[in-house]
Design a protein around this motif. Structure first.
Motif, PDB file in Angstrom:
ATOM      1  N   THR A  77       0.661  -0.959   0.088  1.00  0.00           N
ATOM      2  CA  THR A  77       0.202  -0.109  -0.099  1.00  0.00           C
ATOM      3  C   THR A  77       0.795   1.456  -0.220  1.00  0.00           C
ATOM      4  N   ARG A  78       2.613   0.958   0.394  1.00  0.00           N
ATOM      5  CA  ARG A  78       2.904   2.512   0.367  1.00  0.00           C
ATOM      6  C   ARG A  78       4.416   2.163  -0.708  1.00  0.00           C
ATOM      7  N   PHE A  79       4.483   3.109  -1.589  1.00  0.00           N
ATOM      8  CA  PHE A  79       5.236   2.581  -2.991  1.00  0.00           C
ATOM      9  C   PHE A  79       5.973   4.367  -2.871  1.00  0.00           C
ATOM     10  N   VAL A  80       7.489   4.186  -3.825  1.00  0.00           N
ATOM     11  CA  VAL A  80       8.236   5.425  -4.175  1.00  0.00           C
ATOM     12  C   VAL A  80       8.521   5.047  -5.606  1.00  0.00           C
ATOM     13  N   PHE A  81       8.230   6.519  -5.959  1.00  0.00           N
ATOM     14  CA  PHE A  81       7.925   6.695  -8.100  1.00  0.00           C
ATOM     15  C   PHE A  81       9.699   7.764  -8.167  1.00  0.00           C
ATOM     16  N   ARG A  82       9.947   7.066  -8.239  1.00  0.00           N
ATOM     17  CA  ARG A  82      11.835   7.589  -9.204  1.00  0.00           C
ATOM     18  C   ARG A  82      10.982   7.629 -10.516  1.00  0.00           C
ATOM     19  N   VAL A  83      11.321   9.403 -10.425  1.00  0.00           N
ATOM     20  CA  VAL A  83      10.726  10.260 -11.837  1.00  0.00           C
ATOM     21  C   VAL A  83      12.538  10.939 -12.192  1.00  0.00           C
ATOM     22  N   ALA A  84      12.361  10.758 -13.044  1.00  0.00           N
ATOM     23  CA  ALA A  84      13.120  11.593 -13.619  1.00  0.00           C
ATOM     24  C   ALA A  84      13.640  13.274 -13.643  1.00  0.00           C
ATOM     25  N   LYS A  85      13.911  13.991 -13.580  1.00  0.00           N
ATOM     26  CA  LYS A  85      13.719  15.304 -13.357  1.00  0.00           C
ATOM     27  C   LYS A  85      14.136  15.954 -14.565  1.00  0.00           C
ATOM     28  N   GLU A  86      15.307  15.942 -15.825  1.00  0.00           N
ATOM     29  CA  GLU A  86      15.116  15.749 -16.677  1.00  0.00           C
ATOM     30  C   GLU A  86      13.140  16.147 -17.995  1.00  0.00           C
ATOM     31  N   THR A  87      12.860  14.464 -17.973  1.00  0.00           N
ATOM     32  CA  THR A  87      12.155  13.892 -18.899  1.00  0.00           C
ATOM     33  C   THR A  87      11.018  13.945 -17.776  1.00  0.00           C
ATOM     34  N   TYR A  88      10.877  13.500 -16.805  1.00  0.00           N
ATOM     35  CA  TYR A  88       9.537  13.297 -16.147  1.00  0.00           C
ATOM     36  C   TYR A  88       9.462  11.855 -16.812  1.00  0.00           C
ATOM     37  N   ALA A  89      10.105  11.443 -16.970  1.00  0.00           N
ATOM     38  CA  ALA A  89       9.870   9.629 -16.528  1.00  0.00           C
ATOM     39  C   ALA A  89      10.300   8.852 -15.703  1.00  0.00           C
ATOM     40  N   LEU A  90       8.850   8.243 -15.682  1.00  0.00           N
ATOM     41  CA  LEU A  90       8.847   7.235 -14.521  1.00  0.00           C
ATOM     42  C   LEU A  90       9.962   5.691 -14.640  1.00  0.00           C
ATOM     43  N   GLU A  91      11.147   5.763 -14.073  1.00  0.00           N
ATOM     44  CA  GLU A  91      12.173   5.701 -14.109  1.00  0.00           C
ATOM     45  C   GLU A  91      12.342   3.838 -12.198  1.00  0.00           C
ATOM     46  N   GLY A  92      11.328   4.150 -11.592  1.00  0.00           N
ATOM     47  CA  GLY A  92      11.359   3.438 -10.516  1.00  0.00           C
ATOM     48  C   GLY A  92      10.299   3.284  -9.962  1.00  0.00           C
ATOM     49  N   VAL A  93       9.679   2.161  -9.670  1.00  0.00           N
ATOM     50  CA  VAL A  93       9.006   1.922  -8.465  1.00  0.00           C
ATOM     51  C   VAL A  93       9.227   0.619  -7.438  1.00  0.00           C
ATOM     52  N   GLU A  94       9.163   1.398  -5.816  1.00  0.00           N
ATOM     53  CA  GLU A  94       9.772   0.200  -5.547  1.00  0.00           C
ATOM     54  C   GLU A  94       8.196   0.241  -3.947  1.00  0.00           C
TER      55      GLU A  94
END
Length: 211
Positions: free
Chosen positions: A194-211
């Protein structure tokens, strides 16, 4: 076809620890610090949502996306298993459709396994192919909370991310990324996480990881 981000690392190694609150008579300095901290947290939460919404907006503008993803699965002893996947996504906002095909390429034990999601006006049709079984299995709605390929991800998690489903609680920054911590607003009994950490690239706003 527009290429997606080169690598999307996905894992669900989430350690949920209980929080213990200790109450004491606060001093004025403590109260001021607490108020400042609450304001900063609220600001981070609002900013985290803004980043996530912008990520969604840009993602919807990409008609065709190809990416290679790595899923890291940890057991209770901390032992790690890795899954490598190739993903093809096609979007048509005008028709409100989204097609996504995930094919596992490594290791050999899962190579050739495939997962297809066809979304029409917000309704998903999902199918799973396992080479060892040799047939295509339709994922029923009541199976949406089942584990996806032995991970903490569920079939429902692969339907895409919607900012309205989350309450953002924290935002951290690294040199090239935002780390957005979010919790599901209305978690169901079938949810494995129920808890996630989304890793978003600053330059492109692309989602590059989810934990």
């Amino acid at each position: 076809a527009l290429p997606g981000p080169p690598h999307v690392a996905a894992s669900k190694n989430i350690a949920a620890s209980p929080h213990v609150a200790v109450f004491a008579a606060p001093s004025y300095a403590t109260m001021a610090s607490s108020i400042a901290s609450s304001a900063a947290t609220a600001s981070d939460s609002a900013r985290a949502r803004e980043v996530f919404v912008e990520m969604e907006r840009r993602q919807d503008l990409v008609a065709n996306e190809v990416s290679t993803q790595t899923m890291r699965i940890f057991d209770r002893r901390g032992r790690e298993r890795t899954r490598v996947m190739s993903t093809w996504t096609r979007r048509d906002p005008a028709r409100d459709t989204r097609d996504q095909l995930i094919v596992f390429t490594d290791p050999g034990s899962v190579r050739g396994s495939a997962f297809l999601t066809l979304t029409r006006e917000g309704i998903d049709e999902q199918k799973l192919y396992l080479p060892g079984v040799g047939r295509i299995q339709t994922i029923l709605s009541e199976q949406g909370g089942d584990s996806f390929m032995g991970s903490d991800f569920t079939y429902d998690d692969l339907s895409g991310q919607d900012s309205q489903e989350y309450r953002f609680v924290e935002m951290q920054e690294t040199v090239g990324h935002w780390l957005l911590t979010a919790e599901k607003r209305e978690p169901g009994e079938e949810d494995r996480a129920t808890r996630f950490v989304f890793r978003v690239a600053k330059e492109t706003y692309a989602l590059e990881g989810v934990e």
